[in-house]
Design a protein around this motif. Structure first.
Motif, PDB file in Angstrom:
ATOM      1  N   LEU A  27     -29.786  -4.771  35.567  1.00 24.21           N
ATOM      2  CA  LEU A  27     -30.985  -4.152  35.019  1.00 24.21           C
ATOM      3  C   LEU A  27     -30.800  -4.029  33.515  1.00 24.21           C
ATOM      4  O   LEU A  27     -29.823  -3.433  33.046  1.00 24.21           O
ATOM      5  CB  LEU A  27     -31.211  -2.772  35.640  1.00 24.21           C
ATOM      6  N   GLU A  28     -31.714  -4.608  32.748  1.00 25.42           N
ATOM      7  CA  GLU A  28     -31.617  -4.597  31.285  1.00 25.42           C
ATOM      8  C   GLU A  28     -32.638  -3.636  30.705  1.00 25.42           C
ATOM      9  O   GLU A  28     -33.794  -3.609  31.137  1.00 25.42           O
ATOM     10  CB  GLU A  28     -31.833  -6.004  30.726  1.00 25.42           C
ATOM     11  N   LEU A  29     -32.181  -2.851  29.728  1.00 23.29           N
ATOM     12  CA  LEU A  29     -33.044  -1.910  29.028  1.00 23.29           C
ATOM     13  C   LEU A  29     -33.061  -2.248  27.544  1.00 23.29           C
ATOM     14  O   LEU A  29     -31.999  -2.457  26.933  1.00 23.29           O
ATOM     15  CB  LEU A  29     -32.547  -0.470  29.217  1.00 23.29           C
ATOM     16  N   LEU A  30     -34.250  -2.310  26.959  1.00 23.59           N
ATOM     17  CA  LEU A  30     -34.406  -2.564  25.529  1.00 23.59           C
ATOM     18  C   LEU A  30     -34.525  -1.215  24.816  1.00 23.59           C
ATOM     19  O   LEU A  30     -35.442  -0.436  25.095  1.00 23.59           O
ATOM     20  CB  LEU A  30     -35.653  -3.417  25.268  1.00 23.59           C
ATOM     21  N   LEU A  31     -33.578  -0.934  23.898  1.00 27.75           N
ATOM     22  CA  LEU A  31     -33.533   0.354  23.204  1.00 27.75           C
ATOM     23  C   LEU A  31     -33.835   0.180  21.723  1.00 27.75           C
ATOM     24  O   LEU A  31     -33.719  -0.918  21.163  1.00 27.75           O
ATOM     25  CB  LEU A  31     -32.150   0.997  23.362  1.00 27.75           C
ATOM     26  N   ARG A  32     -34.214   1.276  21.087  1.00 31.68           N
ATOM     27  CA  ARG A  32     -34.346   1.277  19.633  1.00 31.68           C
ATOM     28  C   ARG A  32     -32.952   1.162  19.008  1.00 31.68           C
ATOM     29  O   ARG A  32     -31.971   1.659  19.580  1.00 31.68           O
ATOM     30  CB  ARG A  32     -35.015   2.560  19.145  1.00 31.68           C
ATOM     31  N   PRO A  33     -32.825   0.518  17.845  1.00 36.53           N
ATOM     32  CA  PRO A  33     -31.496   0.332  17.237  1.00 36.53           C
ATOM     33  C   PRO A  33     -30.747   1.643  17.039  1.00 36.53           C
ATOM     34  O   PRO A  33     -29.550   1.730  17.325  1.00 36.53           O
ATOM     35  CB  PRO A  33     -31.813  -0.350  15.902  1.00 36.53           C
ATOM     36  N   GLN A  34     -31.439   2.698  16.534  1.00 33.93           N
ATOM     37  CA  GLN A  34     -30.735   3.956  16.291  1.00 33.93           C
ATOM     38  C   GLN A  34     -30.289   4.623  17.589  1.00 33.93           C
ATOM     39  O   GLN A  34     -29.254   5.282  17.633  1.00 33.93           O
ATOM     40  CB  GLN A  34     -31.603   4.921  15.468  1.00 33.93           C
ATOM     41  N   ASP A  35     -31.072   4.428  18.679  1.00 36.36           N
ATOM     42  CA  ASP A  35     -30.682   5.010  19.964  1.00 36.36           C
ATOM     43  C   ASP A  35     -29.417   4.340  20.498  1.00 36.36           C
ATOM     44  O   ASP A  35     -28.504   5.008  20.996  1.00 36.36           O
ATOM     45  CB  ASP A  35     -31.811   4.866  20.978  1.00 36.36           C
ATOM     46  N   LEU A  36     -29.378   3.016  20.400  1.00 40.39           N
ATOM     47  CA  LEU A  36     -28.205   2.293  20.881  1.00 40.39           C
ATOM     48  C   LEU A  36     -26.976   2.647  20.046  1.00 40.39           C
ATOM     49  O   LEU A  36     -25.872   2.812  20.583  1.00 40.39           O
ATOM     50  CB  LEU A  36     -28.467   0.792  20.838  1.00 40.39           C
ATOM     51  N   ARG A  62     -25.601  -5.404  20.847  1.00 38.88           N
ATOM     52  CA  ARG A  62     -26.140  -4.709  19.675  1.00 38.88           C
ATOM     53  C   ARG A  62     -27.098  -5.615  18.907  1.00 38.88           C
ATOM     54  O   ARG A  62     -28.026  -5.131  18.272  1.00 38.88           O
ATOM     55  CB  ARG A  62     -25.006  -4.235  18.784  1.00 38.88           C
ATOM     56  N   ARG A  63     -26.844  -6.914  18.973  1.00 38.48           N
ATOM     57  CA  ARG A  63     -27.722  -7.839  18.243  1.00 38.48           C
ATOM     58  C   ARG A  63     -29.124  -7.846  18.829  1.00 38.48           C
ATOM     59  O   ARG A  63     -30.109  -7.903  18.119  1.00 38.48           O
ATOM     60  CB  ARG A  63     -27.117  -9.244  18.253  1.00 38.48           C
ATOM     61  N   LYS A  64     -29.213  -7.751  20.161  1.00 39.37           N
ATOM     62  CA  LYS A  64     -30.519  -7.768  20.830  1.00 39.37           C
ATOM     63  C   LYS A  64     -30.997  -6.367  21.209  1.00 39.37           C
ATOM     64  O   LYS A  64     -32.080  -6.231  21.787  1.00 39.37           O
ATOM     65  CB  LYS A  64     -30.437  -8.630  22.090  1.00 39.37           C
TER      66      LYS A  64
END
Length: 571
Positions: A27-36, A62-64
């Protein structure tokens, strides 16, 4: 078609085939850069706990800005809900840069106080994510709540980073018994430096000739070791003492406005001698080849490491004043630049320091003193022929007599975490309101001029600037107190030790009489000579490990100090 039908049933109605839900999937989740960034920085323990609790594999890109869970379907959904709860606590506070623009400009030969690398380092050690706003007037500090501890740490370190541009008044001098050939020699690793200084390479100005030994050291050949009170020595003594004496400004209260005392009438002056290493780090492009280059170096690259070498034999040779080490917390407050007074007005207000002590039986903390530091000066003395250098710190302060009954102070300390017996983190609330007497505001400032006629107190907001936990033991040494302290400043302040001397008792000073200046000159000359004697004993192998020989050397009579006013040149 069958796969598409299964997908529609799953996504629209949460209906799945049992065999598929039990299988391992991704399961993939797309996060905001600052959240990650927050999840993989100092707070990466959150993801580690998730992986351990659910026996799942967690990968990231981190790149994606992708977070990938590898587990069965039910576990992935549970992980998603727990992660959403954590992400729901991500907040941010603004760090307003607009009042500080004059300090943020790059100075000749130096660097900007808020370099991107420095800001990134602050974010890393505080577990926050710091971004600059589009207009460049704010820094956005992202953190995982609900606790604001990490955001408060980041704000405090950003303030300290900017404050380095407003360094204390200081001078740098060198003393050697005989002409020496000295150079900057690397000193690594170095313990006890602050979080910012730990990131730099440091060097010490030291003798470049053969290593000092008993045979070639002129110190070891003298029966009475210590400072040479010759013409050069007197001039150096007067220069350093004259610079420190400039901070001795009398702020006596002319008339009492109330029967209940608040601030004391007289300022207190104290000068400490600290043993350690004067360290240098030059800005790019500035060559350091001679003593003049070191003294004229205007970059921000100078600090002082307090971990003195070889102190244990000296401590073991002297009887302590009290048998068991004592403990205290030193808490620091700085005037806020975000008030109606602005940055310039804040600079007119003194720093505030509190000293918290602990009951011997209950270990409960209590306030021992609260002082306003009206002046602080530093004079570093490089001793290239010795294994340590000296720093003299002159401070003038005014005590707050009403600290125990001030409702703002008592409420502030009641909400602070100052108990050292538990495992909790030490800390204090971010702000404190104080009423500061106008007579101790910096002379010539706009704030001081505005309130000088009325003589009333001025309301000011103070920001928590950090605290140190200290464990110390004291020794009586030739009319002076020698204090050895172990200091724990946490991840931001570092862990270090400190050996300092000061005259006992502390003197109350006033510039209204001429005798005070003469008294300071005599006291400082004795402190100066005693501090140099301690340094000489620390690196002199003639005494070996014999407590008796070390004690005799330290307690031997010092040469009388000269008080010839004609030799006082100032700085």
């Amino acid at each position: 078609k069958e796969a598409l039908a299964d997908r529609v049933l799953g996504e629209c109605w949460d209906l799945y085939v049992q065999a598929e839900t039990d299988e391992t999937g991704e399961l993939e989740l797309l996060l905001r850069p600052q959240d990650l960034s927050l999840l993989v920085g100092k707070n990466r323990g959150t993801l580690n706990n998730f992986a351990e609790r659910y026996n799942a594999k967690i990968d990231l890109s981190r790149r994606k800005n992708l977070l990938r869970f590898t587990a069965d379907q039910v576990t992935c959904f549970r992980l998603t809900k727990d992660l959403e709860a954590v992400l729901g606590n991500i907040r941010h506070v603004d760090f307003d840069l607009s009042p500080m623009q004059p300090l943020l400009r790059k100075k000749p030969g130096g660097r900007r106080p808020l370099e991107k690398e420095s800001v990134r380092w602050i974010a890393e050690i505080t577990g926050t994510e710091i971004h600059e706003s589009d207009d460049g007037q704010r820094l956005l500090i992202y953190y995982i709540g609900p606790s604001t501890n990490f955001a408060d740490d980041a704000r405090r370190l950003l303030l300290s980073l900017i404050g380095r541009a407003n360094a204390l008044p200081s001078v740098l001098r060198q003393y050697s018994i005989s002409p020496v050939s000295a150079a900057l020699c690397p000193m690594n690793p170095i313990e006890g430096l602050s979080w910012m200084d730990q990131r730099q390479q440091w060097s010490r100005w030291r003798c470049a000739s053969s290593k000092l030994t008993v045979e070639n050291s002129s110190v070891a050949k003298k029966a009475n070791i210590g400072f040479e009170m010759n013409t050069e020595g007197k001039a150096l003594l007067d220069q350093v003492g004259g610079f420190l004496r400039r901070g001795m400004v009398d702020m006596t209260k002319a008339t009492a406005r109330s029967d209940i005392p608040t601030w004391l009438e007289h300022t207190q002056h104290r000068t400490d001698a600290v043993i350690g290493h004067v360290l240098h780090s030059t800005a790019d492009g500035i060559p350091i080849q001679a003593l003049e280059d070191v003294q004229n170096n205007k970059s921000t690259g100078r600090t002082f490491a307090t971990n003195a070498p070889g102190v244990l034999p000296v401590l073991n040779a002297l009887p302590p004043i009290f048998n068991e080490p004592k403990q205290a917390i030193h808490l620091r407050m700085t005037p806020s630049p975000w008030t109606s007074f602005g940055l310039g007005g804040a600079a007119a207000f003194p720093q505030i320091e509190m000293r918290i002590v602990f009951d011997a039986e209950t270990q409960m903390p209590s306030l021992r003193m609260l002082n306003a530091v009206t002046d602080e000066r530093v004079s570093d003395l490089m001793l290239p022929q010795n294994m340590a250098d000296l720093r003299f710190i002159s401070r003038t302060s005014l005590g707050y007599a009403a600290a125990q009954v001030d409702s703002n102070v008592t409420a502030y300390l009641a909400n602070a975490s100052l108990k050292v017996t538990g495992k909790g983190r030490l800390g204090a609330p971010p702000t404190l309101q104080m009423r500061i007497p106008s007579r101790i505001l910096r002379k010539g400032s706009q704030v001081a001029k505005a309130f000088s006629e009325g003589g009333e107190d001025v309301e000011m907001e103070y920001l928590f600037a950090g605290l140190d936990f200290r464990e110390y033991i004291q020794y009586d040494l030739a009319d002076h107190i020698m204090t050895y302290t172990k200091i724990e400043g946490g991840i931001t302040g570092g862990r270090r030790s400190e050996l300092l001397l000061h005259k006992t008792p502390s003197k109350e000073i006033s510039d209204n009489t001429n005798d005070d200046s003469t008294g300071f000159d005599q006291d400082f000359a004795q402190l100066f000579q005693l501090a140099y004697k301690v340094v000489s004993v620390l690196d002199n192998r003639e005494f070996g490990r014999s407590p008796n020989s070390i004690r005799r050397a330290l307690l031997s009579p010092m040469r009388p100090a000269s008080t010839d006013k004609g030799a006082q040149n100032g700085v």
